[in-house]
Design a protein around this motif. Structure first.
Motif, mmCIF file in Angstrom:
data_model
loop_
_atom_site.group_PDB
_atom_site.id
_atom_site.type_symbol
_atom_site.label_atom_id
_atom_site.label_comp_id
_atom_site.label_asym_id
_atom_site.label_seq_id
_atom_site.Cartn_x
_atom_site.Cartn_y
_atom_site.Cartn_z
ATOM 1 N N GLY A 250 0.795 -1.226 0.000
ATOM 2 C CA GLY A 250 0.000 0.000 0.000
ATOM 3 C C GLY A 250 0.824 1.272 0.000
ATOM 4 N N GLU A 251 2.078 1.163 -0.423
ATOM 5 C CA GLU A 251 2.991 2.326 -0.409
ATOM 6 C C GLU A 251 2.434 3.475 -1.249
ATOM 7 O OE1 GLU A 251 5.814 3.504 0.960
ATOM 8 O OE2 GLU A 251 5.877 1.778 2.289
ATOM 9 N N ARG A 252 2.738 4.676 -0.856
ATOM 10 C CA ARG A 252 2.341 5.878 -1.589
ATOM 11 C C ARG A 252 3.556 6.618 -2.131
ATOM 12 N NH1 ARG A 252 -1.807 4.685 -3.547
ATOM 13 N NH2 ARG A 252 -3.341 3.835 -2.151
ATOM 14 N N LYS A 253 4.728 6.022 -1.901
ATOM 15 C CA LYS A 253 5.986 6.609 -2.355
ATOM 16 C C LYS A 253 6.817 5.476 -2.953
ATOM 17 C CE LYS A 253 9.511 7.366 0.566
ATOM 18 N NZ LYS A 253 10.463 7.926 1.497
ATOM 19 N N VAL A 254 7.228 5.616 -4.212
ATOM 20 C CA VAL A 254 8.039 4.577 -4.852
ATOM 21 C C VAL A 254 9.218 5.209 -5.579
ATOM 22 C CG1 VAL A 254 6.064 3.044 -5.196
ATOM 23 C CG2 VAL A 254 6.767 4.538 -7.038
ATOM 24 N N LEU A 255 10.270 4.415 -5.729
ATOM 25 C CA LEU A 255 11.401 4.819 -6.558
ATOM 26 C C LEU A 255 11.162 4.192 -7.924
ATOM 27 C CD1 LEU A 255 14.106 6.360 -6.596
ATOM 28 C CD2 LEU A 255 15.229 4.168 -6.152
ATOM 29 N N LEU A 256 11.113 5.038 -8.935
ATOM 30 C CA LEU A 256 10.845 4.601 -10.303
ATOM 31 C C LEU A 256 12.113 4.700 -11.124
ATOM 32 C CD1 LEU A 256 8.845 3.809 -12.607
ATOM 33 C CD2 LEU A 256 8.492 6.284 -12.933
ATOM 34 N N HIS A 257 12.694 3.543 -11.482
ATOM 35 C CA HIS A 257 13.824 3.559 -12.401
ATOM 36 C C HIS A 257 13.278 3.952 -13.762
ATOM 37 C CE1 HIS A 257 16.213 1.685 -15.621
ATOM 38 N NE2 HIS A 257 17.191 2.268 -14.945
ATOM 39 N N SER A 258 13.885 4.966 -14.366
ATOM 40 C CA SER A 258 13.406 5.492 -15.645
ATOM 41 C C SER A 258 14.457 5.319 -16.726
ATOM 42 C CB SER A 258 13.096 6.985 -15.482
ATOM 43 O OG SER A 258 12.865 7.588 -16.734
ATOM 44 N N CYS A 259 14.011 4.795 -17.860
ATOM 45 C CA CYS A 259 14.930 4.645 -18.995
ATOM 46 C C CYS A 259 14.890 5.864 -19.904
ATOM 47 C CB CYS A 259 14.619 3.366 -19.772
ATOM 48 S SG CYS A 259 12.933 3.271 -20.395
ATOM 49 N N CYS A 260 13.734 6.550 -19.978
ATOM 50 C CA CYS A 260 13.610 7.737 -20.832
ATOM 51 C C CYS A 260 12.279 8.426 -20.538
ATOM 52 C CB CYS A 260 13.697 7.363 -22.311
ATOM 53 S SG CYS A 260 12.347 6.308 -22.884
ATOM 54 N N ALA A 261 12.135 9.645 -21.016
ATOM 55 C CA ALA A 261 10.898 10.402 -20.793
ATOM 56 C C ALA A 261 9.694 9.775 -21.486
ATOM 57 C CB ALA A 261 11.085 11.851 -21.227
ATOM 58 N N PRO A 262 9.801 9.374 -22.764
ATOM 59 C CA PRO A 262 8.610 8.784 -23.392
ATOM 60 C C PRO A 262 8.066 7.576 -22.634
ATOM 61 C CG PRO A 262 10.193 9.356 -25.087
ATOM 62 C CD PRO A 262 10.875 9.548 -23.750
ATOM 63 N N CYS A 263 8.946 6.673 -22.223
ATOM 64 C CA CYS A 263 8.490 5.475 -21.499
ATOM 65 C C CYS A 263 7.992 5.819 -20.097
ATOM 66 C CB CYS A 263 9.608 4.443 -21.413
ATOM 67 S SG CYS A 263 9.957 3.648 -23.001
ATOM 68 N N SER A 264 8.537 6.846 -19.491
ATOM 69 C CA SER A 264 8.166 7.220 -18.123
ATOM 70 C C SER A 264 6.868 8.001 -18.041
ATOM 71 C CB SER A 264 9.270 8.085 -17.507
ATOM 72 O OG SER A 264 10.487 7.409 -17.488
ATOM 73 N N SER A 265 6.554 8.752 -19.068
ATOM 74 C CA SER A 265 5.477 9.746 -18.988
ATOM 75 C C SER A 265 4.129 9.172 -18.559
ATOM 76 C CB SER A 265 5.355 10.498 -20.314
ATOM 77 O OG SER A 265 5.074 9.601 -21.376
ATOM 78 N N ALA A 266 3.626 8.179 -19.261
ATOM 79 C CA ALA A 266 2.314 7.622 -18.917
ATOM 80 C C ALA A 266 2.352 6.891 -17.577
ATOM 81 C CB ALA A 266 1.823 6.691 -20.022
ATOM 82 N N ILE A 267 3.483 6.290 -17.274
ATOM 83 C CA ILE A 267 3.626 5.591 -15.994
ATOM 84 C C ILE A 267 3.557 6.594 -14.842
ATOM 85 C CG2 ILE A 267 5.213 4.247 -14.555
ATOM 86 C CD1 ILE A 267 6.234 2.998 -17.258
ATOM 87 N N ILE A 268 4.286 7.676 -14.965
ATOM 88 C CA ILE A 268 4.267 8.708 -13.924
ATOM 89 C C ILE A 268 2.859 9.275 -13.780
ATOM 90 C CG2 ILE A 268 5.074 11.028 -13.336
ATOM 91 C CD1 ILE A 268 7.809 10.197 -14.571
ATOM 92 N N GLU A 269 2.214 9.552 -14.886
ATOM 93 C CA GLU A 269 0.853 10.069 -14.852
ATOM 94 C C GLU A 269 -0.081 9.081 -14.136
ATOM 95 O OE1 GLU A 269 -1.229 12.346 -18.287
ATOM 96 O OE2 GLU A 269 -1.874 10.241 -18.479
ATOM 97 N N CYS A 270 0.056 7.810 -14.448
ATOM 98 C CA CYS A 270 -0.757 6.771 -13.821
ATOM 99 C C CYS A 270 -0.482 6.687 -12.316
ATOM 100 C CB CYS A 270 -0.488 5.430 -14.495
ATOM 101 S SG CYS A 270 -1.474 4.069 -13.857
ATOM 102 N N LEU A 271 0.770 6.737 -11.943
ATOM 103 C CA LEU A 271 1.117 6.710 -10.521
ATOM 104 C C LEU A 271 0.469 7.885 -9.788
ATOM 105 C CD1 LEU A 271 4.879 5.738 -10.809
ATOM 106 C CD2 LEU A 271 3.108 4.365 -9.689
ATOM 107 N N LEU A 272 0.592 9.065 -10.342
ATOM 108 C CA LEU A 272 0.014 10.246 -9.710
ATOM 109 C C LEU A 272 -1.508 10.146 -9.620
ATOM 110 C CD1 LEU A 272 2.284 12.995 -11.329
ATOM 111 C CD2 LEU A 272 2.342 12.174 -8.947
ATOM 112 N N GLU A 273 -2.146 9.631 -10.660
ATOM 113 C CA GLU A 273 -3.604 9.439 -10.640
ATOM 114 C C GLU A 273 -4.026 8.469 -9.542
ATOM 115 O OE1 GLU A 273 -6.316 10.615 -12.463
ATOM 116 O OE2 GLU A 273 -4.967 12.160 -13.249
#
Length: 187
Positions: A9-32
């Motif tokens: 149930g964590e609300r804080k995660v470390l996200l390994h990112s390979c690039c902005a395009p791959c990260s963008s929707a994931i980050i948006e989903c996490l924030l949502e």
């Protein structure tokens, strides 16, 4: 939007990112889903250095636009080459990729452990060109090295995230690379 089940149930995660395009929707989903990611950019596999810098600057641009924390891991391509020595001729999705994922996710796990994160995940699991089995194996191995740390095995390809990635790519006018990053994937 994909409904996420974050380990513990964590609300804080470390996200390994390979690039902005791959990260963008994931980050948006996490924030949502009310999960705040800290983006850890650790990609010593990317070659040449100029390519690495372009990808990193795009990742920083996106993360800063959202007011999130960005961590710049060390770029040491020579060390990465030493890690995959003897696997240069391996095909994509071969032993070289597994070793590359393991090397990068171990560094991510180390950072997570030192900085108080209990969960980490990776945007590598968003690429249809990569093996989820290899990525998840590398993440589990990395997490085993650190007590109280969980690798979140999330398939970031589903739930409309691939389509949303393509929309965000256009919306932010991201630089979109045409190869994984290492010199061997350019073949």
């Amino acid at each position: 939007m994909l409904q996420l089940q974050v380990p513990n149930g964590e609300r804080k995660v470390l996200l390994h990112s390979c690039c902005a395009p791959c990260s963008s929707a994931i980050i948006e989903c996490l924030l949502e889903n009310q999960v705040r990611p800290t983006v850890f950019y650790y990609n010593p596999n990317i070659f040449p250095k100029e390519e690495y810098e372009i990808r990193k600057s795009e990742a920083i641009r996106y993360v800063q636009a959202l007011g999130l924390d960005f961590v710049d891991g060390d770029y040491n391509h020579i060390q990465w080459q030493a890690e995959i020595k003897g696997m240069e001729q391996e095909p994509e999705r071969g032993k070289r990729c597994l070793q590359c994922f393991s090397f990068r996710l171990l560094a991510t796990a180390r950072y997570a452990s030192i900085h108080g994160f209990t969960v980490f995940t990776t945007t590598l699991a968003s690429s249809r060109w990569k093996s989820l089995d290899q990525i998840f194996t590398a993440g589990r191995i990395a997490a085993r090295s650190y007590p109280n740390l969980t690798f979140w095995e999330q398939n970031w390809r589903k739930g409309g995230l691939s389509e949303r990635r393509n929309q965000l790519l256009k919306e932010y006018n991201f630089y979109n690379q045409l190869y994984c990053g290492c010199e061997y994937s350019r073949r």
